[in-house]
Design a protein around this motif. Structure first.
Motif, PDB file in Angstrom:
ATOM      1  N   TRP A  31       6.465 -16.689  -0.837  1.00 17.21           N
ATOM      2  CA  TRP A  31       6.536 -16.259  -1.166  1.00 17.21           C
ATOM      3  C   TRP A  31       6.930 -14.573  -2.043  1.00 17.21           C
ATOM      4  O   TRP A  31       6.418 -13.790  -2.032  1.00 17.21           O
ATOM      5  CB  TRP A  31       8.132 -15.746  -0.543  1.00 17.21           C
ATOM      6  N   ALA A  32       6.773 -15.163  -3.562  1.00 15.89           N
ATOM      7  CA  ALA A  32       7.233 -14.601  -5.167  1.00 15.89           C
ATOM      8  C   ALA A  32       5.969 -14.539  -5.080  1.00 15.89           C
ATOM      9  O   ALA A  32       5.419 -13.529  -5.816  1.00 15.89           O
ATOM     10  CB  ALA A  32       8.129 -15.525  -5.879  1.00 15.89           C
ATOM     11  N   ALA A  33       5.216 -15.167  -4.850  1.00 13.78           N
ATOM     12  CA  ALA A  33       3.560 -15.128  -5.142  1.00 13.78           C
ATOM     13  C   ALA A  33       2.658 -14.014  -5.109  1.00 13.78           C
ATOM     14  O   ALA A  33       2.156 -12.775  -4.986  1.00 13.78           O
ATOM     15  CB  ALA A  33       2.897 -15.937  -5.297  1.00 13.78           C
ATOM     16  N   LEU A  34       3.430 -14.379  -2.742  1.00 13.01           N
ATOM     17  CA  LEU A  34       2.293 -13.091  -2.387  1.00 13.01           C
ATOM     18  C   LEU A  34       3.155 -11.455  -2.471  1.00 13.01           C
ATOM     19  O   LEU A  34       1.894 -10.829  -2.022  1.00 13.01           O
ATOM     20  CB  LEU A  34       2.599 -13.265  -0.908  1.00 13.01           C
ATOM     21  N   ALA A  35       4.460 -12.046  -2.662  1.00 20.03           N
ATOM     22  CA  ALA A  35       4.964 -10.583  -3.359  1.00 20.03           C
ATOM     23  C   ALA A  35       4.129  -9.730  -4.387  1.00 20.03           C
ATOM     24  O   ALA A  35       4.243  -8.813  -4.609  1.00 20.03           O
ATOM     25  CB  ALA A  35       6.474 -10.253  -3.377  1.00 20.03           C
ATOM     26  N   TYR A  36       4.319 -10.480  -4.967  1.00 18.43           N
ATOM     27  CA  TYR A  36       3.759 -10.463  -7.252  1.00 18.43           C
ATOM     28  C   TYR A  36       2.354 -10.163  -6.407  1.00 18.43           C
ATOM     29  O   TYR A  36       1.627  -9.410  -7.553  1.00 18.43           O
ATOM     30  CB  TYR A  36       3.551 -11.895  -7.808  1.00 18.43           C
ATOM     31  N   ILE A  37       1.292 -10.755  -5.949  1.00 16.04           N
ATOM     32  CA  ILE A  37       0.330 -10.615  -5.452  1.00 16.04           C
ATOM     33  C   ILE A  37      -0.306  -8.648  -5.096  1.00 16.04           C
ATOM     34  O   ILE A  37      -0.998  -8.178  -5.472  1.00 16.04           O
ATOM     35  CB  ILE A  37      -0.795 -11.582  -4.930  1.00 16.04           C
ATOM     36  N   GLU A  38       1.082  -8.433  -4.040  1.00 15.74           N
ATOM     37  CA  GLU A  38       0.356  -7.254  -3.693  1.00 15.74           C
ATOM     38  C   GLU A  38       0.618  -6.343  -4.348  1.00 15.74           C
ATOM     39  O   GLU A  38       0.568  -5.068  -4.300  1.00 15.74           O
ATOM     40  CB  GLU A  38       2.031  -7.637  -2.619  1.00 15.74           C
ATOM     41  N   HIS A  39       2.203  -5.768  -5.512  1.00  7.96           N
ATOM     42  CA  HIS A  39       2.526  -5.323  -5.907  1.00  7.96           C
ATOM     43  C   HIS A  39       1.100  -4.798  -7.121  1.00  7.96           C
ATOM     44  O   HIS A  39       0.897  -4.630  -7.072  1.00  7.96           O
ATOM     45  CB  HIS A  39       3.458  -5.931  -6.680  1.00  7.96           C
ATOM     46  N   SER A  40       0.849  -5.914  -7.526  1.00  8.85           N
ATOM     47  CA  SER A  40      -0.513  -6.375  -8.645  1.00  8.85           C
ATOM     48  C   SER A  40      -1.595  -5.024  -7.555  1.00  8.85           C
ATOM     49  O   SER A  40      -2.347  -4.522  -8.494  1.00  8.85           O
ATOM     50  CB  SER A  40      -0.719  -7.463  -9.405  1.00  8.85           C
ATOM     51  N   LEU A  41      -1.883  -5.867  -6.922  1.00  7.00           N
ATOM     52  CA  LEU A  41      -3.389  -5.552  -5.850  1.00  7.00           C
ATOM     53  C   LEU A  41      -3.263  -3.808  -5.782  1.00  7.00           C
ATOM     54  O   LEU A  41      -3.826  -3.399  -6.119  1.00  7.00           O
ATOM     55  CB  LEU A  41      -3.441  -5.599  -5.093  1.00  7.00           C
ATOM     56  N   ILE A  42      -1.428  -3.583  -5.770  1.00 11.16           N
ATOM     57  CA  ILE A  42      -0.948  -2.135  -5.225  1.00 11.16           C
ATOM     58  C   ILE A  42      -1.505  -1.446  -5.854  1.00 11.16           C
ATOM     59  O   ILE A  42      -1.923   0.140  -6.090  1.00 11.16           O
ATOM     60  CB  ILE A  42      -0.185  -2.236  -3.763  1.00 11.16           C
ATOM     61  N   THR A  43      -1.125  -1.728  -7.092  1.00 13.43           N
ATOM     62  CA  THR A  43      -0.744  -0.872  -8.794  1.00 13.43           C
ATOM     63  C   THR A  43      -2.254  -0.809  -8.991  1.00 13.43           C
ATOM     64  O   THR A  43      -2.874   0.392  -9.308  1.00 13.43           O
ATOM     65  CB  THR A  43       0.412  -2.343  -9.407  1.00 13.43           C
ATOM     66  N   GLU A  44      -3.264  -1.446  -9.218  1.00 15.20           N
ATOM     67  CA  GLU A  44      -4.283  -1.411  -9.691  1.00 15.20           C
ATOM     68  C   GLU A  44      -5.271  -0.586  -8.333  1.00 15.20           C
ATOM     69  O   GLU A  44      -6.056  -0.504  -9.313  1.00 15.20           O
ATOM     70  CB  GLU A  44      -5.123  -3.092  -9.219  1.00 15.20           C
ATOM     71  N   LEU A  45      -4.812  -0.612  -7.194  1.00 13.27           N
ATOM     72  CA  LEU A  45      -5.864  -0.504  -5.997  1.00 13.27           C
ATOM     73  C   LEU A  45      -6.038   1.584  -6.536  1.00 13.27           C
ATOM     74  O   LEU A  45      -6.451   2.098  -5.950  1.00 13.27           O
ATOM     75  CB  LEU A  45      -5.742  -0.718  -4.945  1.00 13.27           C
ATOM     76  N   GLY A  46      -4.126   1.437  -6.139  1.00  6.05           N
ATOM     77  CA  GLY A  46      -3.426   2.657  -6.532  1.00  6.05           C
ATOM     78  C   GLY A  46      -3.727   3.730  -7.772  1.00  6.05           C
ATOM     79  O   GLY A  46      -4.731   5.291  -7.743  1.00  6.05           O
ATOM     80  N   ASP A  47      -4.551   2.960  -9.048  1.00  9.28           N
ATOM     81  CA  ASP A  47      -5.181   3.359 -10.085  1.00  9.28           C
ATOM     82  C   ASP A  47      -6.222   3.851 -10.283  1.00  9.28           C
ATOM     83  O   ASP A  47      -7.109   5.407 -10.224  1.00  9.28           O
ATOM     84  CB  ASP A  47      -4.540   2.290 -11.146  1.00  9.28           C
ATOM     85  N   ASP A  48      -7.054   3.076  -9.140  1.00  9.34           N
ATOM     86  CA  ASP A  48      -8.052   3.358  -8.819  1.00  9.34           C
ATOM     87  C   ASP A  48      -8.391   4.199  -7.874  1.00  9.34           C
ATOM     88  O   ASP A  48      -9.049   5.419  -7.858  1.00  9.34           O
ATOM     89  CB  ASP A  48      -9.343   2.157  -8.092  1.00  9.34           C
ATOM     90  N   VAL A  49      -7.396   4.893  -7.137  1.00  7.85           N
ATOM     91  CA  VAL A  49      -7.701   5.596  -6.234  1.00  7.85           C
ATOM     92  C   VAL A  49      -7.531   6.768  -6.612  1.00  7.85           C
ATOM     93  O   VAL A  49      -7.853   8.513  -6.784  1.00  7.85           O
ATOM     94  CB  VAL A  49      -6.723   5.236  -5.207  1.00  7.85           C
ATOM     95  N   GLN A  50      -6.403   7.078  -7.321  1.00  2.00           N
ATOM     96  CA  GLN A  50      -5.735   8.509  -8.524  1.00  2.00           C
ATOM     97  C   GLN A  50      -7.081   8.939  -9.405  1.00  2.00           C
ATOM     98  O   GLN A  50      -7.293   9.966  -9.565  1.00  2.00           O
ATOM     99  CB  GLN A  50      -4.975   7.574  -9.124  1.00  2.00           C
ATOM    100  N   GLN A  51      -8.325   7.829 -10.023  1.00  7.39           N
ATOM    101  CA  GLN A  51      -8.939   8.057 -11.225  1.00  7.39           C
ATOM    102  C   GLN A  51     -10.121   8.655  -9.363  1.00  7.39           C
ATOM    103  O   GLN A  51     -10.765   9.926 -10.270  1.00  7.39           O
ATOM    104  CB  GLN A  51      -9.303   6.641 -11.254  1.00  7.39           C
ATOM    105  N   ARG A  52      -9.827   8.253  -8.350  1.00  3.58           N
ATOM    106  CA  ARG A  52     -11.532   8.885  -8.062  1.00  3.58           C
ATOM    107  C   ARG A  52     -11.091  10.505  -7.594  1.00  3.58           C
ATOM    108  O   ARG A  52     -11.957  10.960  -7.142  1.00  3.58           O
ATOM    109  CB  ARG A  52     -11.504   7.833  -6.585  1.00  3.58           C
ATOM    110  N   TRP A  53     -10.099  10.304  -7.281  1.00  7.08           N
ATOM    111  CA  TRP A  53      -9.261  11.701  -6.513  1.00  7.08           C
ATOM    112  C   TRP A  53      -9.958  12.212  -7.920  1.00  7.08           C
ATOM    113  O   TRP A  53      -9.627  13.676  -7.999  1.00  7.08           O
ATOM    114  CB  TRP A  53      -7.959  11.969  -6.575  1.00  7.08           C
ATOM    115  N   ASN A  54      -9.079  11.871  -9.145  1.00 10.71           N
ATOM    116  CA  ASN A  54      -9.187  12.873 -10.401  1.00 10.71           C
ATOM    117  C   ASN A  54     -10.644  13.649 -10.272  1.00 10.71           C
ATOM    118  O   ASN A  54     -11.373  14.728 -10.907  1.00 10.71           O
ATOM    119  CB  ASN A  54      -8.896  12.556 -11.375  1.00 10.71           C
ATOM    120  N   ILE A  55     -11.945  12.171 -10.273  1.00 14.71           N
ATOM    121  CA  ILE A  55     -13.392  12.582 -10.699  1.00 14.71           C
ATOM    122  C   ILE A  55     -13.396  13.371 -10.003  1.00 14.71           C
ATOM    123  O   ILE A  55     -14.075  14.691  -9.997  1.00 14.71           O
ATOM    124  CB  ILE A  55     -14.087  11.166 -10.544  1.00 14.71           C
TER     125      ILE A  55
END
Length: 457
Positions: A31-55
């Motif tokens: 459960w802890a590992a899945l929660a960590y993976i979800e938080h990490s991936l959402i953070t990385e994907l969020g950064d990618d999405v924001q960069q796409r929006w900025n572009i």
């Protein structure tokens, strides 16, 4: 072998409890590992999405009117399958262009469902990470569906489940095998004890040289069975030997009393006959007292074993006394010790004195004129070695084991003085003090060596 007995065995029960603990830890860790993976991936994907929006927003700030809509339309056409989301909404939430049919609520980076034109019911998820922000008077929304997140979570879940299942299966298999092995050992112990209770005193528990608790218990039980077997055999031999030893003095006492009665009838003095009767009764009393003493030694409790006895002082006093007796018999007795060593023993002083007396008495009684008796005392590590060596007739090697049995005597005719309890008492006292007795040849003569644990050793 009953499978139910194996499953209820201590080894399997312990492994089962460990397996349950492992499952609990695996669930928490997963459960802890899945929660960590979800938080990490959402953070990385969020950064990618924001960069796409900025572009998208920055590239079309200075373009002519309609260029931004055309670019969004191009992106919408080239990204099929609902994985990418991009749309431009007017102030009234009306879709201008893009593949998002309904303007999502809120602004900034968000995680949630989007009304995507390309989404189908068979898609793994309708969740997106998206960024909504103003472009002039309109709102630009750029998002990515969380397919990667859910695929990753599924892979991690499967990996944890599979590895947990394999580890759990291995643990239970090992526990089953260990429990089966332990049960086999317990069955062997149970069988040996059952046969012993039925009267078979020769049975022993098979020893495999293991170091488990059951193996150690098996070795200890074998030691107890050996002692029990020896006690039973000793009891049987003792009964026969005691009857033989008591038969002669009892018969002689009976004849002496008859002779005394005849002398009384004749008016003669019966004192001599009564004296002979008293001597025979004294012989029987000594036999009974010696056997009772042996029984008391074997049954003595640990509370009697708390005295600190200096074996060197005790032996020196007794050797001084028995040297005079040996001299009267034409024999010589000497005492050798290492004065620099401590020869103290924790035990019962009276028992140890009896042991030394018996050994010295045997050496003098069975020795011939000119016999040389050497008493040695030395320390070897945590043990005290007490040795009595003589130049007497010795004991044949084939008979050395039996001389420790009560009432056993090398002289079948029992013409020599003694009751056959001397060495039996010596061994009983040595074993009561956690020691042992060994006999060896002195070429000629006999060496009796008693090994005892030193005080503090």
């Amino acid at each position: 072998m009953d499978r139910g007995d194996i499953l209820s065995g201590a080894a399997f029960s312990a492994v089962l409890r460990s397996a349950i603990a492992f499952v609990v830890v695996l669930v928490v860790f997963g459960w802890a590992a899945l929660a960590y993976i979800e938080h990490s991936l959402i953070t990385e994907l969020g950064d990618d999405v924001q960069q796409r929006w900025n572009i998208i927003a920055s590239e079309h700030e200075d373009e002519e009117e309609g260029q931004l809509e055309a670019a969004i339309a191009t992106v919408s056409r080239t990204t099929t399958g609902g994985h990418h989301a991009v749309a431009l909404f007017e102030a009234a939430d009306t879709l201008v262009v893009g593949n998002i049919l309904t303007r999502p609520e809120g602004s900034g980076l968000q995680v949630g469902p989007l009304d995507h034109a390309g989404v189908t019911p068979d898609d793994i998820t309708h969740e997106y990470v998206y960024f909504a922000g103003p472009v002039d008077e309109n709102t630009l929304v750029v998002g990515l569906r969380l397919d990667l997140l859910y695929h990753t979570k599924i892979l991690v879940f499967r990996a944890l489940t599979l590895s947990g299942f394999l580890i759990l299966l291995t643990m239970l298999s090992v526990g089953y095998l260990l429990s089966a092995k332990s049960l086999r050992r317990l069955k062997e112990i149970e069988t040996a004890l059952s046969k012993t209770s039925e009267g078979d005193m020769t049975v022993r528990i098979p020893e495999n040289g293991g170091t488990t608790q059951i193996d150690r218990i098996a070795r200890q039980l074998n030691q107890h069975l050996e002692r029990l077997s020896r006690m039973v055999a000793t009891t049987r031999n003792t009964a026969a030997a005691a009857a033989h030893d008591l038969k002669s003095p009892l018969g002689r006492a009976y004849l002496a009393l008859g002779k005394a009665m005849e002398r009384v009838d004749q008016g003669a003095d019966p004192t001599e006959a009564l004296g002979d009767t008293q001597d025979e009764l004294e012989t029987m009393r000594v036999i009974f007292d010696s056997y009772l003493q042996l029984s008391r030694i074997e049954a003595a409790g640990e509370e009697r074993m708390s005295d600190r006895v200096d074996l060197a002082v005790l032996t020196a006093d007794l050797v001084e006394t028995f040297a005079l007796i040996a001299e009267d018999e034409g024999q010589t007795m000497t005492f050798e010790e290492d004065a620099a060593q401590d020869h103290a023993i924790m035990g019962d002083a009276q028992m140890l004195q009896q042991m030394v007396v018996n050994l010295l008495q045997n050496a003098v009684t069975h020795g011939r004129e000119g016999n040389l008796i050497t008493v040695r005392l030395r320390r070897a590590g945590g043990r005290v070695l007490f040795k009595v060596a003589d130049k007497g007739p010795g004991i044949p090697e084939a008979s050395r084991a039996r001389v420790f049995e009560p009432f056993h005597r090398l002289d079948p005719s029992r013409s020599k003085p003694g009751n056959g309890l001397g060495l039996a008492l010596v061994r009983a006292i040595a074993e009561k003090h956690n020691g042992h007795v060994a006999l060896s040849d002195n070429h000629p003569g006999l060496i009796v060596e008693v090994t005892l644990p030193a005080s503090g050793g």
